[in-house]
Write a protein that holds these residues in place. Sequence first.
Motif, PDB file in Angstrom:
ATOM      1  N   SER A   1       0.858  -1.320  -0.084  1.00 62.49           N
ATOM      2  CA  SER A   1       0.118  -0.017   0.066  1.00 62.49           C
ATOM      3  C   SER A   1       0.880   1.332  -0.193  1.00 62.49           C
ATOM      4  CB  SER A   1      -0.927  -0.033   1.095  1.00 62.49           C
ATOM      5  OG  SER A   1      -1.671   1.067   1.206  1.00 62.49           O
TER       6      SER A   1
ATOM      7  N   LEU B   1      -3.526   3.896  -2.940  1.00 68.31           N
ATOM      8  CA  LEU B   1      -4.673   4.100  -1.950  1.00 68.31           C
ATOM      9  C   LEU B   1      -6.034   4.797  -2.401  1.00 68.31           C
ATOM     10  CD1 LEU B   1      -4.880   3.448   1.118  1.00 68.31           C
ATOM     11  CD2 LEU B   1      -4.651   5.751   1.701  1.00 68.31           C
TER      12      LEU B   1
ATOM     13  N   SER C   1      -4.567  -0.031   5.506  1.00 62.50           N
ATOM     14  CA  SER C   1      -3.922   0.327   4.156  1.00 62.50           C
ATOM     15  C   SER C   1      -3.123   1.834   4.634  1.00 62.50           C
ATOM     16  CB  SER C   1      -4.655   0.308   3.230  1.00 62.50           C
ATOM     17  OG  SER C   1      -5.215  -1.346   2.962  1.00 62.50           O
TER      18      SER C   1
ATOM     19  N   ARG D   1     -13.335  -2.772   7.735  1.00 61.84           N
ATOM     20  CA  ARG D   1     -13.246  -2.927   6.327  1.00 61.84           C
ATOM     21  C   ARG D   1     -13.151  -1.593   5.381  1.00 61.84           C
ATOM     22  NH1 ARG D   1     -16.363  -6.895   7.800  1.00 61.84           N
ATOM     23  NH2 ARG D   1     -18.180  -5.881   6.981  1.00 61.84           N
ATOM     24  N   THR D   2     -12.549  -0.346   6.010  1.00 63.07           N
ATOM     25  CA  THR D   2     -12.457   0.621   5.266  1.00 63.07           C
ATOM     26  C   THR D   2     -10.769   1.173   4.976  1.00 63.07           C
ATOM     27  OG1 THR D   2     -12.964   1.805   7.446  1.00 63.07           O
ATOM     28  CG2 THR D   2     -14.749   1.713   6.038  1.00 63.07           C
ATOM     29  N   GLU D   3     -10.108   0.153   5.002  1.00 58.73           N
ATOM     30  CA  GLU D   3      -8.713   0.172   4.685  1.00 58.73           C
ATOM     31  C   GLU D   3      -7.863   1.142   5.660  1.00 58.73           C
ATOM     32  OE1 GLU D   3      -8.173   1.559   0.644  1.00 58.73           O
ATOM     33  OE2 GLU D   3      -8.932  -0.256   0.046  1.00 58.73           O
TER      34      GLU D   3
END
Length: 388
Positions: free
Chosen positions: A201, A206, A253, A248-250
């Motif tokens: 990442s 992103l 990352s 699960r909103t990165e």
Amino acid sequence: MGEPWTSLASSLLGILASLLTILWVVFPTEHRFAALKFLSRALNCFSSYCYFDITEIDGANTNELYNAVRLYLSSFVSASGSRLSVTRAVNSSATTFGLSNNNCTTDVFKGVAVRWEHVVTQRQAQNFSWQSLPDKKRSFTLRMRKRDKGLILDSYLDHIIDKANNIRRKIQGRLLYTISCGGSLKSWGHPWDSVPFKHPSTFGTLAMDPDKKRNIIEGVHKFAAGQALYQQTGRAWKLCCLLYGPPRTEKSSVIAAMANFLGYDIYDLELTQVHSKSELLNLLVTTSSKSIIVIKDIDCLINLSNWSKVPQAAAPQSYNYLGVPDAVCGGEDESNNTITFPGLLNFPDGLWSCCGDERIFIFTTNHIEKLDPALLQSSQMDMHICMS
């Protein structure tokens, strides 16, 4: 005509050799060494150079300055040296060139020329040694003019250490640290285990709002380049960020992108594995500079038996004689095992801030509404990053 002079020279050399042999036999060993030491000092008085030996082993410990010099010289020796050593670190694709044994190179710092020599000699056999030492003695010898010693020596060595740390980080790559199994209980061991961090990442890959991404990049870049500002204002060089949003909103990352952008290591501080205040302190003081310390799901921590939520109207924070917040160390009541979230935030602001610089604390949560509003103030969090 030449033969008499040759004969005379040979005779004089023979007489001189005989006298030296007699003196060597007659004088005791300690007198000979004293004479040689005196002669060496006398010659140094007439020399315009001074020499500094940086050995590989300093007593029973490894000399970190030796390793720093080795890495520093590798940054430019490949362009000037004719005989080099080539190495490659574990889990790295970078090749490092170094000064080979008993070779020399030159360097220029602030307009002053210096000379480095890598000296390698055979170590004398020891009948008994409590420590296993390498067969060869290695050292770097720095030569500079005496008039330049007071001008550049200290700043030059500091420059070498800073440069070596940057090279080491590039060669070794970034690392991901996790709490070792029982490591925080061992006073003699390191409480962290590490693995190579190779997350793909980046801010370029992103997927997020361009304006929000630009604000994050500008914020962390300003922080990394703000050493002079933090020193002038007398504040600890640290940044606290709150990263929140649904699952699960990165969020992970974003942390990986920040680490890759800054070249920082990551410490995954899983506080559910921390059982006492001393363990927490040991973990925090052993984190390195230029690192990101990640504390995940802070909304869940207040439900743990060893954590408590501090009311908004709590008494002013007090510190013990070491400068550590009583919220972390438990105050005067040693039986109190409660660790508070504000105490964790205040940790780098006491005297323990000298244990490291340039550290980013990132706290993540999936439910920001569960947090105490006092913890969301700008005095506690420098950056708020919302992921949706």
